[in-house]
Enzyme design. Structure first.
Site, PDB file in Angstrom:
ATOM      1  N   LYS A  14       0.917  -1.265   0.042  1.00  0.00           N
ATOM      2  CA  LYS A  14       0.081  -0.036  -0.123  1.00  0.00           C
ATOM      3  C   LYS A  14       1.028   1.184   0.029  1.00  0.00           C
ATOM      4  CE  LYS A  14      -2.140   2.790   2.575  1.00  0.00           C
ATOM      5  NZ  LYS A  14      -1.957   4.364   2.366  1.00  0.00           N
ATOM      6  N   GLY A  31       4.741   3.258  11.037  1.00  0.00           N
ATOM      7  CA  GLY A  31       4.252   4.494  11.178  1.00  0.00           C
ATOM      8  C   GLY A  31       3.712   4.910  12.559  1.00  0.00           C
ATOM      9  N   SER A  32       2.510   5.479  12.806  1.00  0.00           N
ATOM     10  CA  SER A  32       2.105   5.868  13.921  1.00  0.00           C
ATOM     11  C   SER A  32       1.496   4.972  14.838  1.00  0.00           C
ATOM     12  CB  SER A  32       0.985   7.058  13.867  1.00  0.00           C
ATOM     13  OG  SER A  32      -0.244   6.305  13.438  1.00  0.00           O
ATOM     14  N   ARG A  33       1.471   5.226  16.331  1.00  0.00           N
ATOM     15  CA  ARG A  33       1.041   3.956  16.961  1.00  0.00           C
ATOM     16  C   ARG A  33      -0.434   4.002  16.792  1.00  0.00           C
ATOM     17  NH1 ARG A  33       2.475   4.897  23.481  1.00  0.00           N
ATOM     18  NH2 ARG A  33       1.126   3.569  24.525  1.00  0.00           N
ATOM     19  N   GLN A  34      -1.168   4.972  16.395  1.00  0.00           N
ATOM     20  CA  GLN A  34      -2.529   4.759  16.114  1.00  0.00           C
ATOM     21  C   GLN A  34      -2.846   3.863  14.959  1.00  0.00           C
ATOM     22  OE1 GLN A  34      -4.511   8.571  15.377  1.00  0.00           O
ATOM     23  NE2 GLN A  34      -6.478   7.805  15.081  1.00  0.00           N
ATOM     24  N   GLY A  35      -2.180   4.347  13.804  1.00  0.00           N
ATOM     25  CA  GLY A  35      -2.240   3.621  12.561  1.00  0.00           C
ATOM     26  C   GLY A  35      -1.759   2.206  12.991  1.00  0.00           C
ATOM     27  N   GLY A  36      -0.825   1.610  13.730  1.00  0.00           N
ATOM     28  CA  GLY A  36      -0.540   0.437  13.757  1.00  0.00           C
ATOM     29  C   GLY A  36      -1.332  -0.334  14.734  1.00  0.00           C
ATOM     30  N   GLU A  67       5.919  -1.257  13.451  1.00  0.00           N
ATOM     31  CA  GLU A  67       6.992  -0.310  14.129  1.00  0.00           C
ATOM     32  C   GLU A  67       6.220   0.955  14.220  1.00  0.00           C
ATOM     33  OE1 GLU A  67       9.197   2.517  14.377  1.00  0.00           O
ATOM     34  OE2 GLU A  67      10.790   1.671  12.768  1.00  0.00           O
ATOM     35  N   CYS A  91      12.510   7.378  13.506  1.00  0.00           N
ATOM     36  CA  CYS A  91      11.991   6.460  14.412  1.00  0.00           C
ATOM     37  C   CYS A  91      12.842   6.487  15.767  1.00  0.00           C
ATOM     38  CB  CYS A  91      11.678   5.187  13.893  1.00  0.00           C
ATOM     39  SG  CYS A  91      11.078   4.833  12.342  1.00  0.00           S
ATOM     40  N   GLU A 129       5.302   9.962  22.186  1.00  0.00           N
ATOM     41  CA  GLU A 129       6.097  10.498  21.401  1.00  0.00           C
ATOM     42  C   GLU A 129       5.748  11.647  20.753  1.00  0.00           C
ATOM     43  OE1 GLU A 129       6.396   8.059  17.949  1.00  0.00           O
ATOM     44  OE2 GLU A 129       8.347   8.636  17.340  1.00  0.00           O
TER      45      GLU A 129
END
Lengths: 526, 526
Positions: free
Chosen positions: B183, B240-245, B264, B301, B392
């Site tokens: 993607k 990517g972001s914590r939310q996305g992960g 990650e 990161c 972060e």
């Protein structure tokens, strides 16, 4: 050693103070003495905190000390003597000879992990030398695996020794350097107490940090879930039902810090009897199949619940031989009242399935919670169209699927869910179709075996007792065999860490004599 | 090669037919030509089915063929020439020199995985010889790892080459034998198309099965989630972001067949400056720290978002030097409008935090979405009591924590969430406290480094770019370095499989010349 109804919390033997439960003899349907105390949440908290406190000390015990601890557990289990077999037999309905074999398997498993620890391959020690002249310069990089942290282990009902308190999950977690908190299975509480005390004695004898091992008693839905939810717990080992495993997976995923769950859950273990094998020895295979199906009253994770063959005379001979053999099998006592009820309910549901024919049943005699074996048959089209036939029946029941042609055999294989095992019976003449099946079987199962039966799981280096969902929650690992240790490890990289602060496994000169990947090449050099 | 606004589906270059999106230049805040077509769900279905169909053929390509494919991708990326750097720079705001370095890193990463494939250690080939005389007899058991299946890879915004279309996730998944569906990240659509076409050219040139690689364009919330939910997909790689992960983890866990997600996500990468190091070179460390903090506009990161030291003159000198250095740093263009807004919002929230003092800010100049660096300070008690300070901030912002004593330094370490890295600056005099810190740092971080800065992640055998949650979704693995391949593999055991049906890796005579564990001993013998 005696059975007192106690739990193990570190070096103490304590009585659960949140109610009581009794062990049960499934053959006589009578409760067994004494009553057991159930863990109060504060006792769970105590066990988990002790495990957490023990973690750094335990993981830093030299490999030789860790190996000796595993060997001491094995010896302590043997030292319990006949009482262990008697109690396990009373609690499980399993015969003494089977339990003696299982005890030896449990002991050998602990000894195998002692070797695994001493060999140190599991550390995956890796060193990249610094390249100070390169642009940009490369640092000194060294990797080893370290343990995840305290592990929650759930005893399984069907192997009260080998998959329980000191079974494969506990042995591999301790080998990895993880403290263990066991949730004893309610189906063999006395057996659990005896083995728990053996582990405790070994821990004291080997001067392991307190908290390296605890064992709690309680309901899965309360104490079991609370254990998986406890922040000190960093991984879970479980063998049991699909429903139970999925429930633990959900709890673990919903934690503030999600943790890995290794749940070995359900598998119908398809057996493909290919045309050449059927023609050469169809009747003998039919009898052999029934022996595997009824072993341990069908209560093996690797029980063959599906047989696939090409319709015709040879498959008829297989079926006739299987039917005859099955009719001669007496009903055996199942492990628990709940398992027995689930079995009889499942058999009842099969009665109404359109296109499914009953081939034979075992004899109905037997004492207590006895399970009458059952063999069904249907054609491939029925199987492919009937999702209910994919469900595992835990017990001595199986379905024979007749296929019109080889393409239908492959179609059935493709239709399967994830499995622990897939078996192929083949002669040289079958290698063409076997080769066509293999890629599908590799994608569906953790172990592929030829010309044998799936029951019987060797504890060795190359064993895989795992497989794609729903056979397990995590196909990347095995719960039996040397590499089961990998489940409880994670890599850490040490960059430019001063020599005196480096872990021994990564020091110059290779003081532990490990196999290490140095600058990309595997070597045991110092 | 040109940028046309297209996606890659197997051997075809196709235009997404579910709307359009534009690439954007964050420095000029202007859209870039051409417009890109977004994937229709049917196009996603097509890419996933092609990947599924390619899987068996691709995983059975001999190791040498797979290695050459990876090398061909590397060459095709180089062959794009200056256009790739120009486009990536326009889309990311990153300077050409940085992107040239990143291109070389990407190319070297593909070449490293070619070596990893040829070495074959990842197969973990293991053989237990049969013991026919034993009671019960032991079968012939052989284990190798096989790939999981098609992998969904999400390009990351902050490394448009090294963590994107042909970055570490794609390289390691292809090396494992898994087809890949990428993607593309919306922040560098043109770069993605160019690299996607390079992979496609390499696949055609090397005669790989169609579907081994596809690349889709679309919203994460629609196409991204649908990709993770597709039954053909068996694992996910994400940076990517914590939310996305976490959102992808939830989707993967809720599937009928749950699959592993390697996300990650977030890390504040604590840096411990110990007393001896502070005394010896506090000012130099302060300046070095700011260079690391502002590298790539703080969008690494492994950006050092926390510095911990003992309160006193030496720490004051560190702070003064850091403040001076920071005030000299011009504001750099951030990767996207969204990242820039998240950064400025986070900085605004910091203003109101009780006990937090602003030490210095970078200069406010800079074009487009420019981020003004920021350094804060508080004492350990404030840090320990303020959860907001653990979040972060993606960008050039950091907090300096002053501790009263060594115990407080250890307390801050214990308080940390999971991290990608933990850094220690120490002289010989600091080894006592460093040794006391190390066990905690091992439990918190995937990489521990001394006397350096965490930015700069070597691609080699011993690297770990991973760590406990929330640094990643799965601490058992790394997303950078040779062992990243392990994420996409699972073991299969072959029991009594006839010689001619065995995979080459497991055959007698060791025809591939692999390192194998034979009867418990690692050997390269035939």
């Amino acid at each position: 050693m005696t059975v007192n109804g106690d739990m193990i919390i570190g070096r103490r033997t304590v009585r659960g103070n949140a109610g009581t439960a009794s062990a049960f003899n499934p053959a006589t349907r009578a409760n067994l003495e004494p009553a057991f105390g159930l863990a109060h949440p504060e006792q769970l908290q105590e066990a988990c905190l002790l495990a957490e406190q023990a973690f750094d000390a335990y993981r830093n015990v030299p490999l030789e000390g860790r190996a000796r601890f595993l060997e001491a557990i094995a010896q302590q289990i043997l030292d319990i003597g006949p009482l262990l077999i008697e109690r396990a037999s009373a609690e499980s309905g399993l015969p003494a000879a089977r339990l003696e074999g299982e005890r030896m398997r449990t002991v050998n498993q602990l000894r195998l992990f002692a070797k695994v620890v001493r060999d140190g391959y599991f550390l995956e020690a890796t060193i990249d030398s610094p390249l100070p002249q390169r642009t940009p310069p490369r640092a000194d990089l060294r990797l080893r695996k370290i343990p995840l942290g305290p592990v929650a282990v759930f005893g399984a009902s069907n192997f009260p020794l080998a998959f329980s308190v000191a079974g494969g999950d506990t042995a591999s977690a301790l080998a990895a350097g993880c403290p263990v908190v066991v949730k004893a299975h309610s189906a063999h509480l006395g057996t659990s107490e005896l083995v728990g005390k053996a582990v405790q004695k070994a821990a004291i004898e080997c001067d392991m940090p307190e908290g390296v091992f605890s064992m709690l008693i309680g309901e899965g839905r309360s104490i079991g879930q609370a254990l998986v939810d406890h922040p000190a717990i960093k991984a879970v080992g479980f063998t049991g039902s699909r429903q139970g495993g999925i429930s633990l997976m959900q709890t673990a995923a919903a934690r503030k810090e999600p943790i890995p769950v290794y749940a070995e859950m359900s598998s119908i273990n398809p057996v493909f009897v290919l045309p050449g094998a059927l023609a050469e020895k169809g009747a003998a295979l039919g009898a052999g199949f029934v022996d595997s199906l009824t072993l341990g009253v069908g209560q093996f994770c690797t029980n063959p619940g599906l047989v696939i063959g090409l319709a015709g005379e040879a498959l008829d001979a297989f079926r006739t031989a299987a039917a005859t053999a099955l009719q001669g099998k007496g009903a055996g006592t199942m492990l628990t009242a709940g398992i027995h009820k689930a079995y009889t309910d499942a058999i009842e549901r099969r009665t109404g399935v359109a296109g499914l024919e009953l081939v034979a049943r075992g004899t109905a005699e037997g004492q207590g919670h006895a399970a009458q074996a059952a063999l069904y048959q249907c054609d491939a089209a029925t199987y492919l169209a009937t999702p209910a036939l994919e469900e595992e029946i835990f017990g001595p029941a199986s379905v024979l699927i007749s296929c019109r042609d080889e393409a239908e055999i492959v179609a059935v294989a493709r239709h399967l869910e994830g499995q622990l095992t897939a078996t192929v019976h083949a002669t040289g003449a079958d290698h063409g179709i076997a080769a066509a099946l293999l890629p599908t079987l590799e994608r569906k199962a953790g172990r592929i075996l030829f010309n044998g039966w799936p029951t019987g799981v060797e504890v060795s280096h190359a064993m895989v007792h795992g497989g794609p969902f729903p056979a397990t929650s995590d196909s990347r690992s095995t719960s039996v065999g040397a590499t089961a240790i990998e489940r409880f490890l994670r890599p850490v990289c040490y960059q430019d860490v001063p020599a005196d602060l480096l872990p021994e496994a990564l020091r110059d000169g290779n003081p532990l004599g490990l196999a290490r990947v140095v600058d990309g090449t595997l070597t045991t050099a110092s």
